[in-house]
Write a protein that holds these residues in place. Structure first.
Motif, PDB file in Angstrom:
ATOM      1  N   ILE A 272      41.967  35.189  39.895  1.00  0.00           N
ATOM      2  CA  ILE A 272      40.535  35.465  40.035  1.00  0.00           C
ATOM      3  C   ILE A 272      39.950  35.899  38.700  1.00  0.00           C
ATOM      4  CG2 ILE A 272      38.832  36.989  41.112  1.00  0.00           C
ATOM      5  CD1 ILE A 272      40.680  37.056  43.571  1.00  0.00           C
ATOM      6  N   SER A 273      40.687  36.769  38.010  1.00  0.00           N
ATOM      7  CA  SER A 273      40.228  37.235  36.696  1.00  0.00           C
ATOM      8  C   SER A 273      40.108  36.069  35.713  1.00  0.00           C
ATOM      9  CB  SER A 273      41.212  38.284  36.157  1.00  0.00           C
ATOM     10  OG  SER A 273      40.883  38.659  34.846  1.00  0.00           O
ATOM     11  N   GLY A 274      41.089  35.171  35.705  1.00  0.00           N
ATOM     12  CA  GLY A 274      41.034  34.019  34.809  1.00  0.00           C
ATOM     13  C   GLY A 274      39.875  33.096  35.117  1.00  0.00           C
ATOM     14  N   ALA A 275      39.609  32.874  36.411  1.00  0.00           N
ATOM     15  CA  ALA A 275      38.495  32.000  36.794  1.00  0.00           C
ATOM     16  C   ALA A 275      37.154  32.600  36.377  1.00  0.00           C
ATOM     17  CB  ALA A 275      38.523  31.758  38.304  1.00  0.00           C
ATOM     18  N   LEU A 276      37.008  33.925  36.531  1.00  0.00           N
ATOM     19  CA  LEU A 276      35.753  34.580  36.123  1.00  0.00           C
ATOM     20  C   LEU A 276      35.591  34.545  34.605  1.00  0.00           C
ATOM     21  CD1 LEU A 276      35.700  37.675  38.517  1.00  0.00           C
ATOM     22  CD2 LEU A 276      34.443  35.525  38.729  1.00  0.00           C
ATOM     23  N   ALA A 277      36.709  34.673  33.874  1.00  0.00           N
ATOM     24  CA  ALA A 277      36.640  34.531  32.416  1.00  0.00           C
ATOM     25  C   ALA A 277      36.229  33.103  32.051  1.00  0.00           C
ATOM     26  CB  ALA A 277      37.990  34.875  31.794  1.00  0.00           C
ATOM     27  N   GLY A 278      36.698  32.121  32.835  1.00  0.00           N
ATOM     28  CA  GLY A 278      36.275  30.732  32.619  1.00  0.00           C
ATOM     29  C   GLY A 278      34.779  30.549  32.831  1.00  0.00           C
ATOM     30  N   LEU A 279      34.218  31.271  33.803  1.00  0.00           N
ATOM     31  CA  LEU A 279      32.762  31.248  34.013  1.00  0.00           C
ATOM     32  C   LEU A 279      32.043  31.759  32.770  1.00  0.00           C
ATOM     33  CD1 LEU A 279      30.091  31.185  35.609  1.00  0.00           C
ATOM     34  CD2 LEU A 279      30.742  33.400  36.601  1.00  0.00           C
ATOM     35  N   ALA A 280      32.550  32.850  32.191  1.00  0.00           N
ATOM     36  CA  ALA A 280      31.944  33.379  30.962  1.00  0.00           C
ATOM     37  C   ALA A 280      32.053  32.363  29.830  1.00  0.00           C
ATOM     38  CB  ALA A 280      32.626  34.693  30.569  1.00  0.00           C
ATOM     39  N   GLY A 281      33.196  31.681  29.735  1.00  0.00           N
ATOM     40  CA  GLY A 281      33.364  30.656  28.706  1.00  0.00           C
ATOM     41  C   GLY A 281      32.396  29.507  28.884  1.00  0.00           C
ATOM     42  N   PHE A 282      32.177  29.108  30.128  1.00  0.00           N
ATOM     43  CA  PHE A 282      31.196  28.056  30.424  1.00  0.00           C
ATOM     44  C   PHE A 282      29.817  28.462  29.926  1.00  0.00           C
ATOM     45  CE2 PHE A 282      27.770  26.865  33.307  1.00  0.00           C
ATOM     46  CZ  PHE A 282      27.807  25.472  33.266  1.00  0.00           C
TER      47      PHE A 282
ATOM     48  N   PHE B  68      30.403  40.352  43.756  1.00  0.00           N
ATOM     49  CA  PHE B  68      31.656  39.831  44.299  1.00  0.00           C
ATOM     50  C   PHE B  68      32.800  40.820  44.081  1.00  0.00           C
ATOM     51  CE2 PHE B  68      35.621  37.585  43.125  1.00  0.00           C
ATOM     52  CZ  PHE B  68      35.972  37.104  44.390  1.00  0.00           C
ATOM     53  N   LEU B  69      32.915  41.347  42.862  1.00  0.00           N
ATOM     54  CA  LEU B  69      34.000  42.279  42.561  1.00  0.00           C
ATOM     55  C   LEU B  69      33.823  43.601  43.313  1.00  0.00           C
ATOM     56  CD1 LEU B  69      34.557  41.723  38.725  1.00  0.00           C
ATOM     57  CD2 LEU B  69      35.945  40.902  40.635  1.00  0.00           C
ATOM     58  N   ALA B  70      32.580  44.042  43.467  1.00  0.00           N
ATOM     59  CA  ALA B  70      32.332  45.276  44.220  1.00  0.00           C
ATOM     60  C   ALA B  70      32.794  45.126  45.665  1.00  0.00           C
ATOM     61  CB  ALA B  70      30.851  45.639  44.164  1.00  0.00           C
TER      62      ALA B  70
ATOM     63  N   LYS C  54      23.769  36.636  25.282  1.00  0.00           N
ATOM     64  CA  LYS C  54      25.138  36.703  24.782  1.00  0.00           C
ATOM     65  C   LYS C  54      25.853  37.939  25.311  1.00  0.00           C
ATOM     66  CE  LYS C  54      25.945  38.191  20.621  1.00  0.00           C
ATOM     67  NZ  LYS C  54      26.029  38.325  19.149  1.00  0.00           N
ATOM     68  N   VAL C  55      25.167  39.077  25.334  1.00  0.00           N
ATOM     69  CA  VAL C  55      25.794  40.311  25.801  1.00  0.00           C
ATOM     70  C   VAL C  55      26.107  40.211  27.292  1.00  0.00           C
ATOM     71  CG1 VAL C  55      25.540  42.798  26.038  1.00  0.00           C
ATOM     72  CG2 VAL C  55      24.634  41.657  24.026  1.00  0.00           C
ATOM     73  N   MET C  56      25.236  39.593  28.074  1.00  0.00           N
ATOM     74  CA  MET C  56      25.509  39.439  29.500  1.00  0.00           C
ATOM     75  C   MET C  56      26.729  38.551  29.726  1.00  0.00           C
ATOM     76  SD  MET C  56      21.873  39.297  31.536  1.00  0.00           S
ATOM     77  CE  MET C  56      21.197  37.860  30.686  1.00  0.00           C
ATOM     78  N   ILE C  57      26.918  37.542  28.875  1.00  0.00           N
ATOM     79  CA  ILE C  57      28.111  36.697  28.975  1.00  0.00           C
ATOM     80  C   ILE C  57      29.358  37.524  28.705  1.00  0.00           C
ATOM     81  CG2 ILE C  57      29.333  34.748  27.932  1.00  0.00           C
ATOM     82  CD1 ILE C  57      26.558  33.496  27.410  1.00  0.00           C
ATOM     83  N   TYR C  58      29.304  38.373  27.681  1.00  0.00           N
ATOM     84  CA  TYR C  58      30.435  39.250  27.395  1.00  0.00           C
ATOM     85  C   TYR C  58      30.641  40.264  28.520  1.00  0.00           C
ATOM     86  CZ  TYR C  58      31.027  37.458  22.660  1.00  0.00           C
ATOM     87  OH  TYR C  58      31.286  36.649  21.580  1.00  0.00           O
ATOM     88  N   ALA C  59      29.571  40.653  29.188  1.00  0.00           N
ATOM     89  CA  ALA C  59      29.702  41.574  30.320  1.00  0.00           C
ATOM     90  C   ALA C  59      30.462  40.902  31.468  1.00  0.00           C
ATOM     91  CB  ALA C  59      28.330  42.038  30.788  1.00  0.00           C
ATOM     92  N   VAL C  60      30.204  39.604  31.697  1.00  0.00           N
ATOM     93  CA  VAL C  60      30.962  38.857  32.708  1.00  0.00           C
ATOM     94  C   VAL C  60      32.443  38.826  32.326  1.00  0.00           C
ATOM     95  CG1 VAL C  60      31.316  36.590  33.772  1.00  0.00           C
ATOM     96  CG2 VAL C  60      28.993  37.441  33.392  1.00  0.00           C
ATOM     97  N   LEU C  61      32.715  38.577  31.051  1.00  0.00           N
ATOM     98  CA  LEU C  61      34.097  38.563  30.571  1.00  0.00           C
ATOM     99  C   LEU C  61      34.739  39.944  30.721  1.00  0.00           C
ATOM    100  CD1 LEU C  61      36.392  37.002  29.197  1.00  0.00           C
ATOM    101  CD2 LEU C  61      35.351  37.554  26.984  1.00  0.00           C
ATOM    102  N   ALA C  62      33.993  40.999  30.416  1.00  0.00           N
ATOM    103  CA  ALA C  62      34.513  42.358  30.560  1.00  0.00           C
ATOM    104  C   ALA C  62      34.796  42.689  32.025  1.00  0.00           C
ATOM    105  CB  ALA C  62      33.517  43.364  29.974  1.00  0.00           C
ATOM    106  N   LEU C  63      33.939  42.240  32.927  1.00  0.00           N
ATOM    107  CA  LEU C  63      34.173  42.464  34.354  1.00  0.00           C
ATOM    108  C   LEU C  63      35.448  41.766  34.817  1.00  0.00           C
ATOM    109  CD1 LEU C  63      30.549  42.122  35.763  1.00  0.00           C
ATOM    110  CD2 LEU C  63      31.984  44.158  35.914  1.00  0.00           C
ATOM    111  N   SER C  64      35.686  40.568  34.284  1.00  0.00           N
ATOM    112  CA  SER C  64      36.901  39.839  34.666  1.00  0.00           C
ATOM    113  C   SER C  64      38.147  40.606  34.232  1.00  0.00           C
ATOM    114  CB  SER C  64      36.891  38.430  34.055  1.00  0.00           C
ATOM    115  OG  SER C  64      37.139  38.451  32.651  1.00  0.00           O
TER     116      SER C  64
ATOM    117  N   ARG D 291      30.694  49.385  36.670  1.00  0.00           N
ATOM    118  CA  ARG D 291      29.530  49.675  35.818  1.00  0.00           C
ATOM    119  C   ARG D 291      29.964  50.045  34.406  1.00  0.00           C
ATOM    120  NH1 ARG D 291      30.435  54.044  39.031  1.00  0.00           N
ATOM    121  NH2 ARG D 291      30.455  56.106  38.055  1.00  0.00           N
ATOM    122  N   GLY D 292      31.209  50.520  34.263  1.00  0.00           N
ATOM    123  CA  GLY D 292      31.733  50.819  32.937  1.00  0.00           C
ATOM    124  C   GLY D 292      31.869  49.569  32.095  1.00  0.00           C
ATOM    125  N   ALA D 293      32.248  48.443  32.725  1.00  0.00           N
ATOM    126  CA  ALA D 293      32.337  47.176  32.000  1.00  0.00           C
ATOM    127  C   ALA D 293      30.959  46.740  31.516  1.00  0.00           C
ATOM    128  CB  ALA D 293      32.956  46.105  32.891  1.00  0.00           C
ATOM    129  N   LEU D 294      29.941  46.940  32.356  1.00  0.00           N
ATOM    130  CA  LEU D 294      28.568  46.606  31.950  1.00  0.00           C
ATOM    131  C   LEU D 294      28.129  47.463  30.766  1.00  0.00           C
ATOM    132  CD1 LEU D 294      26.564  46.289  35.309  1.00  0.00           C
ATOM    133  CD2 LEU D 294      27.177  44.455  33.736  1.00  0.00           C
TER     134      LEU D 294
END
Length: 337
Positions: free
Chosen positions: A213-223, A173-175, A34-44, A258-261
């Protein structure tokens, strides 16, 4: 934390996450997933706020659209193919981000924040008040996606590994994106958009591309979230989640991937800590108060976020060293005098 130590730190984080299932139980695996999913959302969101300077308060809408698309596009019998379902969910979230961004990016400052919040609330009430999203009860995912028999996301360990792979892919990808010409243009927009326009850059397409791009990555987290829980409800699109993700990247340190992580894990661990009845007893039901006070203290004492702690410690030590050397030199001068 200096630039040389950053890749090593990130590598150690991902290595620890890869080895974590070897020592964790079912609860630990579910929690870290769950936390890794939120980390993807935070990165977006970091792409918008920390890298482009766009404070978006509607990130939960893209997250929820990705989650709802996962359920609505999945058949009730038979596992859907991951190969088409995941891109379709990201495309749905990215399409809504294109629509929202095309309109909201014509505003600035607090008006941009309010417009993105308004669009997020529109999406929230569509699924809350219509049969499309099952209303307040939400809808269930009856069959989780898979690729044949070798990648079945219904298995906790497989889902954990897939979520970790997605987190690593998004981070990488973001890096790369932020080190490209596109990323440097976003950094210039964040620092001084007027100067970028004066040098010949049309900033609107860059901001819109970053928004999509940010919205699509947030969609990945939602998936990933929908697959993990097998259930979605309108609260996934509430402004509370958008605010929580914004707190994550501020807590970790704006302007750093890394701050988002770090922020996502710190926020989740603080929640679990203040919810613990074994530690706080009856006060645990007021965990929001403890979490809020801790975040306020963190922002006040750590203006650069958790990623800035090593730098602050180093500055303090260097400052003390310089002060002691000045005191010694003063004593020597006094002795000679």
């Amino acid at each position: 934390m200096n630039r040389r130590s950053s890749p090593l730190f990130v590598a150690l984080v991902f290595a620890a996450l890869a080895l974590f299932p070897l020592v964790a139980g079912n609860y630990g695996i579910d929690f870290v997933t769950k936390v890794m999913i939120y980390a993807v959302l935070a990165l977006s969101l970091e792409l918008l706020v920390g890298s482009t300077g766009l404070v978006c308060f509607g990130q939960a809408a893209f997250f929820g659209i990705g989650a709802y698309a996962t359920v609505l596009l999945s058949p009730q019998s038979g596992a859907p193919s991951l190969l088409w379902l995941l891109p379709a969910c990201m495309l749905a979230a990215g399409a809504y981000a294109l629509f929202v961004g095309a309109l909201s990016l014509r505003t600035k400052g607090v008006y941009f924040i309010m417009v993105t919040l308004a669009f997020a609330q529109m999406a929230y009430y569509v699924v809350h008040d219509t049969p499309l999203g099952g209303g307040t009860d939400g809808i269930y995912l009856y069959s989780k996606p898979a690729i044949g028999a070798w990648l079945d996301l219904d298995k906790p360990l497989t889902l954990y590994a897939f979520t970790l792979a997605c987190l690593l892919a998004v981070f990488g990808f973001l890096a790369l994106l932020l080190r490209s010409r596109f990323g440097r243009a976003l950094a210039g927009i964040r620092v001084n958009e007027q100067r970028m326009r004066a040098t010949g850059f049309s900033t609107y397409p860059y901001k819109l591309a970053a928004f999509v791009i940010s919205g699509a990555l947030a969609g990945l987290a939602g998936f990933l979230f929908a697959v993990k829980d097998g259930y979605v409800n309108p609260e996934m699109m509430s402004w509370h989640l958008s605010g929580a993700v914004l707190i994550m990247i501020i807590l970790g340190g704006l302007g750093h991937l890394r701050g988002a992580l770090i922020g996502a894990f710190a926020f989740a661990l603080l929640q679990e800590f203040f919810k613990s009845e074994a530690i706080f007893g009856g006060f645990a039901k007021h965990w929001h108060l403890g979490l809020g006070l801790t975040i306020i203290a963190s922002v006040a004492l750590l203006p650069r976020g958790l990623v800035g702690v090593p730098g602050q410690v180093r500055e303090r030590l260097v400052g003390k060293g310089m002060s002691s050397r000045r005191a010694d030199a003063s004593e020597v001068r006094n002795e000679h005098a």
